[in-house]
Write a protein that holds these residues in place. Structure first.
Motif, mmCIF file in Angstrom:
data_model
loop_
_atom_site.group_PDB
_atom_site.id
_atom_site.type_symbol
_atom_site.label_atom_id
_atom_site.label_comp_id
_atom_site.label_asym_id
_atom_site.label_seq_id
_atom_site.Cartn_x
_atom_site.Cartn_y
_atom_site.Cartn_z
ATOM 1 N N GLN A 40 -8.504 4.741 -4.792
ATOM 2 C CA GLN A 40 -8.154 6.167 -4.786
ATOM 3 C C GLN A 40 -6.691 6.360 -5.137
ATOM 4 O O GLN A 40 -6.333 7.262 -5.892
ATOM 5 C CB GLN A 40 -8.446 6.778 -3.405
ATOM 6 N N ALA A 41 -5.825 5.486 -4.598
ATOM 7 C CA ALA A 41 -4.394 5.622 -4.856
ATOM 8 C C ALA A 41 -4.079 5.382 -6.320
ATOM 9 O O ALA A 41 -3.297 6.113 -6.937
ATOM 10 C CB ALA A 41 -3.599 4.665 -3.981
ATOM 11 N N LEU A 46 0.823 -1.207 0.000
ATOM 12 C CA LEU A 46 0.000 0.000 0.000
ATOM 13 C C LEU A 46 0.856 1.256 0.000
ATOM 14 O O LEU A 46 0.594 2.204 -0.730
ATOM 15 C CB LEU A 46 -0.918 0.004 1.230
ATOM 16 N N ALA A 88 -6.041 1.722 7.773
ATOM 17 C CA ALA A 88 -6.876 0.745 7.080
ATOM 18 C C ALA A 88 -6.449 -0.681 7.426
ATOM 19 O O ALA A 88 -7.302 -1.530 7.740
ATOM 20 C CB ALA A 88 -6.791 0.967 5.573
ATOM 21 N N LEU A 92 1.780 1.517 -3.958
ATOM 22 C CA LEU A 92 0.623 2.312 -4.368
ATOM 23 C C LEU A 92 0.690 3.760 -3.918
ATOM 24 O O LEU A 92 -0.181 4.549 -4.247
ATOM 25 C CB LEU A 92 -0.655 1.664 -3.836
ATOM 26 N N ASN A 93 1.716 4.100 -3.135
ATOM 27 C CA ASN A 93 1.864 5.488 -2.697
ATOM 28 C C ASN A 93 0.753 5.994 -1.796
ATOM 29 O O ASN A 93 0.469 7.194 -1.793
ATOM 30 C CB ASN A 93 1.936 6.431 -3.911
ATOM 31 N N VAL A 94 0.122 5.113 -1.046
ATOM 32 C CA VAL A 94 -0.884 5.582 -0.095
ATOM 33 C C VAL A 94 -0.154 6.201 1.099
ATOM 34 O O VAL A 94 0.873 5.704 1.527
ATOM 35 C CB VAL A 94 -1.766 4.415 0.407
ATOM 36 N N LEU A 133 -2.962 6.770 6.523
ATOM 37 C CA LEU A 133 -4.187 6.187 6.003
ATOM 38 C C LEU A 133 -4.033 4.687 5.782
ATOM 39 O O LEU A 133 -4.897 3.890 6.145
ATOM 40 C CB LEU A 133 -4.565 6.877 4.696
ATOM 41 N N ILE A 179 -9.096 2.822 -0.443
ATOM 42 C CA ILE A 179 -7.867 3.602 -0.579
ATOM 43 C C ILE A 179 -7.019 3.110 -1.732
ATOM 44 O O ILE A 179 -6.286 3.892 -2.353
ATOM 45 C CB ILE A 179 -7.037 3.641 0.727
ATOM 46 N N THR A 180 -7.126 1.818 -2.043
ATOM 47 C CA THR A 180 -6.372 1.311 -3.182
ATOM 48 C C THR A 180 -6.876 1.945 -4.469
ATOM 49 O O THR A 180 -6.094 2.416 -5.296
ATOM 50 C CB THR A 180 -6.510 -0.225 -3.295
#
Lengths: 342, 498, 339
Positions: free
Chosen positions: C319-320, A129, A143, A133-135, A139, C316-317
């Motif tokens: 959105q990312a 993540l 999650a 994915l650069n989250v 956050l 969030i995935t």
């Protein structure tokens, strides 16, 4: 874009060392205070030994948080991971025990290895993540914390797994040459992580990435890989902490230690880790853990409620952050006064 | 906006110190409404302090601020805005998540202490402000979708909306293409006609000459020259700014063209930014690349380094084709890149000089057992500090303790440490004091003498002429002309650029 | 606004998700589509929505607040205790609500001091204050479960706007709260879009320095934000106490995850600057719809948190991925400034 000459001599590079010595003094101070006010309960060998059993799991969790913080992020899922690892290991152990009545040491080892694998897996999920994915770390780990915790609750129905095998319990409650085993484990882990961040290329990269991610990217140091490794190792450490907790309490539950995340953050901040990334020491974190444990034990000895301890944790966190902010402002205004204001 | 009566905006005998250091001594400057005034000076000259004093951020120790017919000994930011003083900073201070309309109109609401805001009124205010300066942009669009040049015009519209009478523009043309610069100058002329006093802070001499009427040059906190623009030429401005006749003789070393090329670029394409770029650089050769921003020059440099996406083409280093779109491969093949913004892209500000020096290729400092050897690190650090004459007494000091020029040396050393075949430098002397500028060029020359190939991307033509063997001019994403050693001349280059 | 952009907006995707999930759950269990069930979803959403509105405001401003459930229960619990200790009129609904809101604002003020006053990063600050609030409440105000809450509050929990028995014999109730909560939701939406304060919140999320240069007082805006959240949380807390018909100081802790999940799924960006009330409402409804109806899918309620976790990770995935794609496209676009 223009830069001027700031103060010629600055303590930033030495700050880490200075903070550790300050912390040592503070540790000694706390020790003396509680010893004085509660010489009968606090200042006893039994108490110190009991503290020595409780410090390791928290220290290891805090070191996990430190690692992720050093890279400029944060891992909020440490407790979720530690519980998940403890649960799966405990599940295997109790299953084996109920099947065969007793359990061999090799099966205990297998159970622990599976628990560790769980930690690595959870860490890997965080890494995907965050690094792939650069989250944002806050956050992402919020999650995953929800996810790991949720799956643990779902599978166990909220019920803890208890009655773990005696041989396993010896890890969390036994001694090794007179020193509590978990404490030894903690020292080994602390030593390993300290070596990692201070003496390896990976460690230097961690500090640089936490200081300026963009510059790290332009310096082509594989920043994403480093960050991915950080969260995997954090997961590993969380799993180890979980196993120690399970061994010490002879139980694994999905909701254990929910307040530990606050405690870990208080500890790393007190221990001198910069919440923005780039600076921190393992020694500081271990010392801070000892301080907080002394506070907990001292409060207990003085008959303060555990909720008072909770309030104290929050209070220490806020106070230390305020102190850091005030000192930083003073340092900056001093250096501005030294430089030409163009 | 009604025509403003021609007023004078000036400061008289301003003195300002910070701590023990004097930022401004006895500075006086005067700008009339309808005039475009250039404020020139190097870093550390006092320009920013002067702007901050006039916009109310700092209070002068002594001196007078005269705005039209009012006198002030100091200003607050709110008073400055009320008197019509506005500053447009290099980042424009726009909010990317809000619309154009809101960015333009919000300050008005805030200044009038309003509580409520209406979408329709916001749009109306914004459209009117843009009309006033003759610009056409969709006010409902989000600022994040808009080009840099348009953002700047929006910032100007915002300023005019607040009834600006004296507008400071800090290095306004840094990120603009020629076409956009023209558009900007048109708008500035509009402001001129409306009687706004504009202060153009810039060091780009050709542009200053084009748009400014008057000029004040600061050096070390003092006014060293002022007057009408037509009385100044590039050499006199430069000399006033730097205070020295800095040697501008060519120092490119003599070139022995080796048979083997260090780097060959073949038909490198990245649509729509640049197409079919082909050139080669020999070991020890210093190739300059220039072009107005937006021509694709920076993207080309970053593309060779694997940092900018490329569609097709080849990059061959020392005879081996490297994988495109991978900085890791570029680095491994021996390409280094010094980015243009040292503070955000090149340095780890809070870390020590030593750590900054070893940041690239960290693994090479490992000892036999794989651990990072403190000894190797410190000795490497010491070597580079000596080699590049970095002025510091302790490599453990944070890199912020160094001056701009020395910081740039650190970034250079960091890359020299891996001994690349090709060093790409993007704006190597930006934000560096004059003495250091020349010395950095000398560092480049010395490395080239030892066989390192250089690609120098810059918009500083005189500097490129000093150090380069050849210069490529990029226009519209293609190489428009290659200037060989014998063809290098400032006028020819400027002509080709425009 | 062109169709493609409209379709790709977070809210639209969420609406689709809600529709799809409704159909899935409803096909397995037609009870889902009963009015009774729908009203139940609403009822369980009221308190969460109030919390979520507060969190939305904080997240738009670029921060995050994890102390709000504690602020809520602190305010609610303390309000009840004050009413009992001071023997205030137990039939009044107005008094406890006002008390709770004021306490919430005060606690929010605490956050404001830490964040606006000292510049402490929001996550760490609110994590710390949550500990302080919870610790103080349980140590000094009381750690006991109060089941006999003031009559006014107690009666309010059954104050239904609409109440009848359906043909199937089940009780269909729509609580009167739907009206004030709807009003507050609309007010917050208006606050965010039509007032300077609201725009300042968005501005903060877009950047602290540009906001300051616009002449907006960053500190004052932040202070107002955290006090507003405090007030909303206090209101949510007392309503929770009423609806539950008990004041349990251990309640609500841990519920921040569901609320934050709802706000994030509703499209608010954790980096700040973006987010809508509409999206938040959808997010809260979506989360509650899933949580309440897991049973209808044959899944035990102990999987509720996991369900939220899965949704959040998926959310969030997505959105990312879309954010990454946008950045890649923008890189080429903004550099194509060919003269």
């Amino acid at each position: 874009m223009m830069n001027e000459r700031a103060s010629k001599f600055s303590t930033a590079g030495l700050l880490a060392d200075r903070k550790v010595t300050q912390l040592m003094a503070f540790t000694a101070f706390t020790f003396l205070i509680f010893s004085y006010f509660s010489s009968d309960i606090f200042f006893t060998p039994e108490n110190f030994i009991s503290m020595a059993y409780q410090v390791p799991e928290i220290a290891i969790l805090s070191i996990a948080v430190m690692l992720s913080m050093l890279t400029g992020g944060i891992d909020l899922s440490i407790v979720g991971i530690s519980n998940a690892s403890a649960l799966i290991a405990s599940y295997i152990m109790t299953q084996k025990m109920s099947e065969e009545g007793a359990i061999s040491n090799s099966w205990i080892l297998i159970a622990c290895l599976v628990g560790i694998l769980m930690g690595l897996l959870c860490g890997a999920i965080n890494s995907i993540l965050i690094a792939v994915l650069n989250v944002t770390p806050i956050l992402a780990t919020l999650a995953t914390m929800t996810l790991f915790n949720g799956i643990a609750i779902g599978i166990t129905n909220g019920v803890s797994v208890s009655d773990l095998p005696e041989q396993f319990m010896r890890i969390g409650n036994g001694t090794f040459f007179g020193v509590p085993s978990p404490f030894i484990l903690m020292l080994i882990i602390a030593g390993f992580v300290g070596y990692l961040i201070n003496r390896t290329g990976l460690g230097l990269k961690v500090f640089l990435i936490g200081t300026n991610r963009k510059a790290a990217q332009y310096s082509v140091m594989g920043d994403r890989k480093v960050i991915a490794w950080t969260y995997v190792i954090s997961g590993l450490l969380s799993a180890l902490a979980g196993l120690i907790i399970a061994s010490r309490t002879s139980a694994a539950s999905p909701d254990f230690g929910n307040s530990y995340i606050l405690l870990a953050i208080v500890i790393v901040v007190l221990g001198g880790v910069n919440p923005m990334g780039g600076f921190g020491t393992v020694t500081g974190v271990v010392l801070a853990t000892i301080v907080l444990q002394m506070v907990s034990s001292g409060f207990n000895a003085l008959r303060f409620s555990q909720f008072f301890y909770l309030a104290a944790q929050g209070g220490v966190l806020v106070l230390v952050m305020i102190l850091n902010a005030v000192l930083e402002k003073r340092r900056i205004s001093k250096s501005i006064n030294k430089s030409l204001g163009s | 906006m009604a025509r403003v009566k021609i007023s004078e905006y000036s400061v008289e005998n301003i003195v300002k110190s910070f701590g023990g250091a004097k930022a401004l001594s006895n500075v006086s400057m005067s700008v009339s409404g309808g005039e475009v005034h250039c404020l020139a000076g190097e870093n550390g000259s006092g320009k920013s302090t002067l702007i901050k004093i006039m916009s109310g951020v700092h209070a002068p120790d002594s001196g007078l601020i005269r705005l039209a017919d009012k006198e002030f000994s100091e200003l607050s930011p709110r008073e400055a805005v009320r008197e019509g003083i506005q500053v447009i900073f290099q980042d424009f201070s726009l909010l990317p998540n809000l619309t154009v309309a809101e960015n333009i109109a919000l300050p008005t609401y805030i200044f009038e202490n309003s509580r409520l805001i209406s979408k329709r009124e916001t749009k109306k205010i914004a459209s009117e402000a843009l009309d006033l300066i003759g610009v056409d942009i969709d006010v409902s669009s989000s600022v994040s979708d808009i080009s840099i040049a348009s953002k700047q015009l929006i910032a100007i519209a915002r300023a005019t909306n607040l009834g600006v009478k004296m507008l400071f523009m800090d290095e306004p043309t840094t990120a603009l293409t020629r076409k956009e610069i023209n558009r900007l100058f048109t708008v500035v002329n509009q402001l001129k006609k409306r009687g706004v006093a504009t202060v153009f802070v810039s060091h780009k001499i050709d542009e200053i000459q084009e748009i400014c009427n008057t000029i004040t040059v600061l050096r070390n906190g003092e006014v060293v020259a002022d007057g009408l623009m037509k009385d100044f030429g590039p050499k006199s401005i430069s000399k006033a700014m730097t205070g020295q006749d800095v040697s501008t003789t060519r120092i490119a070393p003599p070139l022995k063209l080796a048979k083997k090329r260090a780097v060959e670029v073949k038909q490198l394409t990245s649509k729509p930014t640049f197409t079919d770029i082909s050139f080669s650089v020999a070991p020890g050769e210093i190739l300059g690349v220039t072009g107005l921003l937006g021509s694709g020059r920076t993207e080309l440099a970053e593309a060779i380094f694997g940092k900018y996406p490329v569609d097709s083409g080849e990059v061959i280093v020392n005879g081996t084709k490297i994988h495109l779109n991978s900085s890791r491969d570029a680095l491994a093949a021996g390409i280094g890149y010094v980015p243009p913004d040292r503070l955000t892209q090149g340095l780890f500000l809070e870390q020590s000089i030593l750590r900054n020096l070893v940041a690239v290729g960290i693994d090479q400092y490992r000892n036999r057992w794989g651990q990072l050897s403190q000894k190797n690190l410190t000795s490497a650090g010491g070597k580079w500090i000596t080699d590049l004459k970095i002025k510091t007494n302790n490599s453990k000091n944070p890199v912020t303790s160094l001056s701009g020029g020395n910081q740039q040396r650190v970034v250079l050393a960091k890359w020299f440490a891996i001994n690349p075949h090709l060093m790409i430098l993007n704006g190597p002397t930006v934000g560096v004091d004059v003495g250091s500028k020349r010395e950095i060029l000398e560092i480049i020359r010395d490395r080239a003498k030892n066989g390192m190939a250089f690609l120098v991307v810059s918009d500083d033509i005189p500097e490129l002429i000093q150090i380069c063997h050849r210069i490529l001019v990029i226009k519209n994403g293609k190489i428009s002309k290659e200037f060989s050693e014998s063809e290098l001349s400032e006028s020819a280059l400027y002509k080709e650029l425009n | 606004m062109d169709i493609k952009k409209l379709l790709l907006r977070n809210e639209t995707v969420l609406i689709f998700a809600i529709i799809i999930f409704s159909l899935v759950i409803g096909s397995k269990s037609p009870e889902f589509f009963t009015l009774a069930n729908l009203f139940d979803i609403l009822r369980s959403s009221f308190v969460q929505l109030l919390f979520a509105l507060g969190v939305l405001i904080v997240i738009i401003s670029g921060g995050i607040d994890v102390s709000f459930p504690i602020v809520g229960i602190f305010s609610g619990y303390t309000a009840v205790i004050i009413m009992q200790k001071l023997e205030l009129n137990p039939e009044s609904l107005f008094i406890p609500i006002v008390l709770a809101v004021l306490i919430g604002i005060a606690l929010g003020g605490f956050n404001a001091i830490a964040i606006a006053g000292f510049g402490i990063p929001t996550l760490i600050a609110t994590l710390g204050t949550a500990g302080i609030f919870r610790g103080v409440m349980l140590s000094f105000i009381g750690a006991s479960f109060i089941s006999d809450i003031p009559i006014g509050l107690d009666k309010f929990s059954t104050a239904d706007l609409v109440k009848f028995e359906s043909d199937a014999g089940t009780l269909v109730r729509l609580h009167v709260l739907v009206i004030p909560v709807a009003i507050i939701t609309i007010l917050v939406a208006l606050l965010l879009s039509r007032t300077i304060f609201g725009r300042s919140v968005y501005a903060l999320g877009g950047g602290t320095e540009p906001t300051r240069r616009l002449g907006i007082s960053v500190k004052r805006t932040q202070a107002k934000i955290y006090m507003l959240v405090g007030g909303l949380s206090g209101l949510a807390g007392i309503l929770y106490v009423s609806l539950q018909r008990k004041a349990n100081p251990y309640d609500l802790a841990g519920s921040e995850l569901d609320v934050i999940a709802a706000v994030v799924l509703g499209g608010a960006s954790i980096m700040g600057g973006y987010g809508t009330v509409f999206g938040t409402v959808l997010g809260v409804l979506f989360i509650n719809m899933i949580k309440n109806n897991l049973v209808l899918l044959g899944v035990s309620s102990s999987w509720q948190r996991a369900a939220v976790g899965v949704l959040l990770v998926i959310g969030i995935t997505i959105q990312a991925i879309s954010e990454n794609r946008k950045n890649k496209r923008q890189k080429s676009a903004s550099d194509s400034e060919v003269a």
